[in-house]
Design a protein around this motif. Structure first.
Motif, PDB file in Angstrom:
ATOM      1  N   ASN A 135       0.845  -1.196   0.000  1.00 23.73           N
ATOM      2  CA  ASN A 135       0.000   0.000   0.000  1.00 23.73           C
ATOM      3  C   ASN A 135       0.878   1.242   0.000  1.00 23.73           C
ATOM      4  OD1 ASN A 135      -2.994  -0.857   0.788  1.00 23.73           O
ATOM      5  ND2 ASN A 135      -1.563  -2.178   1.880  1.00 23.73           N
ATOM      6  N   ALA A 136       0.310   2.324  -0.510  1.00 19.57           N
ATOM      7  CA  ALA A 136       0.964   3.630  -0.419  1.00 19.57           C
ATOM      8  C   ALA A 136      -0.127   4.666  -0.195  1.00 19.57           C
ATOM      9  CB  ALA A 136       1.746   3.951  -1.687  1.00 19.57           C
ATOM     10  N   VAL A 137       0.194   5.657   0.609  1.00 16.85           N
ATOM     11  CA  VAL A 137      -0.711   6.786   0.834  1.00 16.85           C
ATOM     12  C   VAL A 137       0.060   8.045   0.470  1.00 16.85           C
ATOM     13  CG1 VAL A 137      -2.104   8.062   2.495  1.00 16.85           C
ATOM     14  CG2 VAL A 137      -1.919   5.574   2.687  1.00 16.85           C
ATOM     15  N   PHE A 138      -0.571   8.894  -0.313  1.00 15.47           N
ATOM     16  CA  PHE A 138       0.030  10.157  -0.710  1.00 15.47           C
ATOM     17  C   PHE A 138      -0.762  11.295  -0.099  1.00 15.47           C
ATOM     18  CE2 PHE A 138       1.493   7.095  -3.728  1.00 15.47           C
ATOM     19  CZ  PHE A 138       2.824   7.439  -3.902  1.00 15.47           C
ATOM     20  N   LEU A 139      -0.044  12.280   0.401  1.00 15.90           N
ATOM     21  CA  LEU A 139      -0.643  13.469   1.002  1.00 15.90           C
ATOM     22  C   LEU A 139      -0.446  14.662   0.093  1.00 15.90           C
ATOM     23  CD1 LEU A 139       0.453  13.333   4.758  1.00 15.90           C
ATOM     24  CD2 LEU A 139      -1.896  13.384   3.897  1.00 15.90           C
ATOM     25  N   ALA A 140      -1.490  15.481  -0.015  1.00 15.08           N
ATOM     26  CA  ALA A 140      -1.386  16.768  -0.698  1.00 15.08           C
ATOM     27  C   ALA A 140      -1.329  17.839   0.387  1.00 15.08           C
ATOM     28  CB  ALA A 140      -2.589  16.999  -1.602  1.00 15.08           C
ATOM     29  N   LEU A 141      -0.339  18.711   0.293  1.00 14.08           N
ATOM     30  CA  LEU A 141      -0.145  19.762   1.292  1.00 14.08           C
ATOM     31  C   LEU A 141      -0.240  21.125   0.624  1.00 14.08           C
ATOM     32  CD1 LEU A 141       2.993  18.093   2.856  1.00 14.08           C
ATOM     33  CD2 LEU A 141       0.721  18.098   3.861  1.00 14.08           C
ATOM     34  N   PRO A 160      -2.160  19.458   5.427  1.00  9.63           N
ATOM     35  CA  PRO A 160      -2.785  18.404   4.618  1.00  9.63           C
ATOM     36  C   PRO A 160      -4.168  18.840   4.129  1.00  9.63           C
ATOM     37  CG  PRO A 160      -2.010  17.528   6.726  1.00  9.63           C
ATOM     38  CD  PRO A 160      -1.916  19.018   6.801  1.00  9.63           C
ATOM     39  N   VAL A 161      -4.364  18.745   2.808  1.00 11.10           N
ATOM     40  CA  VAL A 161      -5.656  19.109   2.221  1.00 11.10           C
ATOM     41  C   VAL A 161      -6.254  17.982   1.384  1.00 11.10           C
ATOM     42  CG1 VAL A 161      -5.183  21.589   2.251  1.00 11.10           C
ATOM     43  CG2 VAL A 161      -4.569  20.242   0.224  1.00 11.10           C
ATOM     44  N   GLY A 162      -5.528  16.871   1.271  1.00 11.94           N
ATOM     45  CA  GLY A 162      -6.039  15.745   0.512  1.00 11.94           C
ATOM     46  C   GLY A 162      -5.139  14.540   0.667  1.00 11.94           C
ATOM     47  N   PHE A 163      -5.690  13.393   0.339  1.00 17.25           N
ATOM     48  CA  PHE A 163      -4.904  12.163   0.371  1.00 17.25           C
ATOM     49  C   PHE A 163      -5.452  11.174  -0.644  1.00 17.25           C
ATOM     50  CE2 PHE A 163      -8.419  10.617   2.851  1.00 17.25           C
ATOM     51  CZ  PHE A 163      -8.411   9.237   2.705  1.00 17.25           C
TER      52      PHE A 163
END
Length: 145
Positions: A43-49, A54-57
Protein backbone atom coordinates in the motif's frame (compact mmCIF):
# COMPACT_ATOMS: atom_id res chain seq x y z
CA UNK A 1 0.84 22.68 -3.27
CA UNK A 2 2.97 19.59 -2.95
CA UNK A 3 2.15 15.90 -3.11
CA UNK A 4 4.37 13.41 -1.34
CA UNK A 5 4.26 9.87 -0.05
CA UNK A 6 3.08 9.75 3.55
CA UNK A 7 5.49 8.41 6.14
CA UNK A 8 5.00 6.11 9.10
CA UNK A 9 3.64 8.20 11.96
CA UNK A 10 1.45 10.42 9.77
CA UNK A 11 -1.67 8.30 10.22
CA UNK A 12 -3.27 11.03 12.38
CA UNK A 13 -3.19 13.58 9.55
CA UNK A 14 -4.57 11.03 7.10
CA UNK A 15 -7.25 9.90 9.56
CA UNK A 16 -8.40 13.52 10.06
CA UNK A 17 -8.97 13.84 6.31
CA UNK A 18 -10.54 10.39 6.08
CA UNK A 19 -12.98 11.28 8.87
CA UNK A 20 -14.36 14.01 6.58
CA UNK A 21 -14.83 11.40 3.87
CA UNK A 22 -16.36 8.81 6.21
CA UNK A 23 -18.00 10.68 9.12
CA UNK A 24 -19.52 7.45 10.48
CA UNK A 25 -16.02 6.26 11.49
CA UNK A 26 -14.08 7.61 14.44
CA UNK A 27 -10.68 9.20 14.05
CA UNK A 28 -9.28 6.47 16.30
CA UNK A 29 -10.60 3.70 14.03
CA UNK A 30 -9.23 5.39 10.95
CA UNK A 31 -5.90 6.14 12.58
CA UNK A 32 -5.41 2.46 13.44
CA UNK A 33 -6.37 1.43 9.91
CA UNK A 34 -3.97 3.88 8.29
CA UNK A 35 -1.18 3.01 10.70
CA UNK A 36 -1.30 -0.57 9.39
CA UNK A 37 -1.54 0.73 5.82
CA UNK A 38 1.54 2.92 6.19
CA UNK A 39 3.62 -0.03 7.37
CA UNK A 40 2.48 -2.27 4.50
CA UNK A 41 4.67 -2.65 1.42
CA UNK A 42 1.54 -3.43 -0.64
CA UNK A 43 0.00 0.00 0.00
CA UNK A 44 0.96 3.63 -0.42
CA UNK A 45 -0.71 6.79 0.83
CA UNK A 46 0.03 10.16 -0.71
CA UNK A 47 -0.64 13.47 1.00
CA UNK A 48 -1.39 16.77 -0.70
CA UNK A 49 -0.14 19.76 1.29
CA UNK A 50 -1.04 23.41 0.84
CA UNK A 51 1.16 25.82 2.81
CA UNK A 52 2.31 22.78 4.79
CA UNK A 53 -1.20 21.69 5.79
CA UNK A 54 -2.78 18.40 4.62
CA UNK A 55 -5.66 19.11 2.22
CA UNK A 56 -6.04 15.75 0.51
CA UNK A 57 -4.90 12.16 0.37
CA UNK A 58 -5.02 9.12 -1.87
CA UNK A 59 -4.51 5.50 -0.87
CA UNK A 60 -3.47 2.97 -3.47
CA UNK A 61 -2.66 -0.71 -3.21
CA UNK A 62 -1.31 -3.62 -5.16
CA UNK A 63 -3.87 -6.28 -6.01
CA UNK A 64 -3.11 -9.66 -7.47
CA UNK A 65 -6.57 -11.17 -7.15
CA UNK A 66 -9.21 -10.62 -9.83
CA UNK A 67 -9.81 -6.94 -10.63
CA UNK A 68 -12.81 -6.05 -12.81
CA UNK A 69 -11.87 -5.05 -16.34
CA UNK A 70 -8.18 -5.92 -16.13
CA UNK A 71 -6.13 -8.68 -17.73
CA UNK A 72 -4.94 -9.95 -14.36
CA UNK A 73 -1.59 -10.07 -12.69
CA UNK A 74 -0.42 -7.26 -10.42
CA UNK A 75 -2.76 -4.26 -10.67
CA UNK A 76 -2.44 -0.88 -8.98
CA UNK A 77 -5.71 0.08 -7.31
CA UNK A 78 -6.96 3.48 -6.18
CA UNK A 79 -8.62 2.55 -2.90
CA UNK A 80 -9.73 6.02 -1.84
CA UNK A 81 -9.10 9.65 -2.62
CA UNK A 82 -10.24 12.79 -0.84
CA UNK A 83 -9.62 16.51 -1.25
CA UNK A 84 -11.00 19.04 1.22
CA UNK A 85 -13.72 21.40 0.06
CA UNK A 86 -12.19 24.69 -0.98
CA UNK A 87 -9.24 22.85 -2.54
CA UNK A 88 -11.20 20.86 -5.11
CA UNK A 89 -10.98 21.55 -8.83
CA UNK A 90 -7.45 22.90 -8.39
CA UNK A 91 -5.57 19.87 -9.77
CA UNK A 92 -4.88 18.28 -6.38
CA UNK A 93 -6.92 15.17 -7.15
CA UNK A 94 -5.12 14.78 -10.46
CA UNK A 95 -1.72 15.05 -8.80
CA UNK A 96 -2.72 12.49 -6.16
CA UNK A 97 -3.86 9.98 -8.79
CA UNK A 98 -0.70 10.54 -10.84
CA UNK A 99 1.41 9.88 -7.73
CA UNK A 100 -0.49 6.63 -7.15
CA UNK A 101 -0.10 5.58 -10.78
CA UNK A 102 3.63 6.31 -10.74
CA UNK A 103 4.04 4.27 -7.56
CA UNK A 104 2.11 1.37 -9.14
CA UNK A 105 4.32 1.49 -12.24
CA UNK A 106 7.45 1.35 -10.07
CA UNK A 107 5.91 -1.70 -8.34
CA UNK A 108 5.61 -3.52 -11.67
CA UNK A 109 1.98 -2.77 -12.56
CA UNK A 110 0.90 -2.08 -16.10
CA UNK A 111 -2.77 -1.58 -15.24
CA UNK A 112 -4.46 0.70 -12.72
CA UNK A 113 -8.07 0.39 -11.54
CA UNK A 114 -10.58 1.90 -9.14
CA UNK A 115 -14.27 1.87 -8.26
CA UNK A 116 -17.00 4.08 -6.88
CA UNK A 117 -20.59 3.67 -5.84
CA UNK A 118 -23.29 3.77 -8.51
CA UNK A 119 -24.93 6.92 -7.15
CA UNK A 120 -21.66 8.87 -6.75
CA UNK A 121 -21.83 10.83 -10.00
CA UNK A 122 -19.12 13.29 -8.89
CA UNK A 123 -16.67 10.41 -8.41
CA UNK A 124 -17.69 8.87 -11.73
CA UNK A 125 -17.00 12.16 -13.53
CA UNK A 126 -13.64 12.49 -11.77
CA UNK A 127 -12.60 8.95 -12.76
CA UNK A 128 -13.56 9.57 -16.38
CA UNK A 129 -11.63 12.86 -16.37
CA UNK A 130 -8.59 10.90 -15.13
CA UNK A 131 -8.77 8.54 -18.12
CA UNK A 132 -10.48 5.59 -16.46
CA UNK A 133 -12.99 3.65 -18.55
CA UNK A 134 -16.10 2.17 -16.97
CA UNK A 135 -15.86 -1.60 -17.29
CA UNK A 136 -18.77 -2.94 -15.23
CA UNK A 137 -21.67 -2.10 -12.92
CA UNK A 138 -22.72 -4.36 -10.08
CA UNK A 139 -25.24 -4.54 -7.31
CA UNK A 140 -24.06 -6.34 -4.17
CA UNK A 141 -26.31 -8.57 -2.05
CA UNK A 142 -26.05 -9.95 1.48
CA UNK A 143 -28.23 -11.73 4.00
CA UNK A 144 -27.91 -12.87 7.59
CA UNK A 145 -27.53 -16.60 8.27
Amino acid sequence: MTVRKASAGEQGAIAALAAELWPSHTGEELSKEFEATLYSDRNAVFLALSDGWPVGFAHCSLREDYVEGTDGGRVGYLEEIYVKEGHRRTGIGTELVLACQNWAKKEGCWEFASDCELQNELSQAFHISMGFTEVNRIICFAKKL
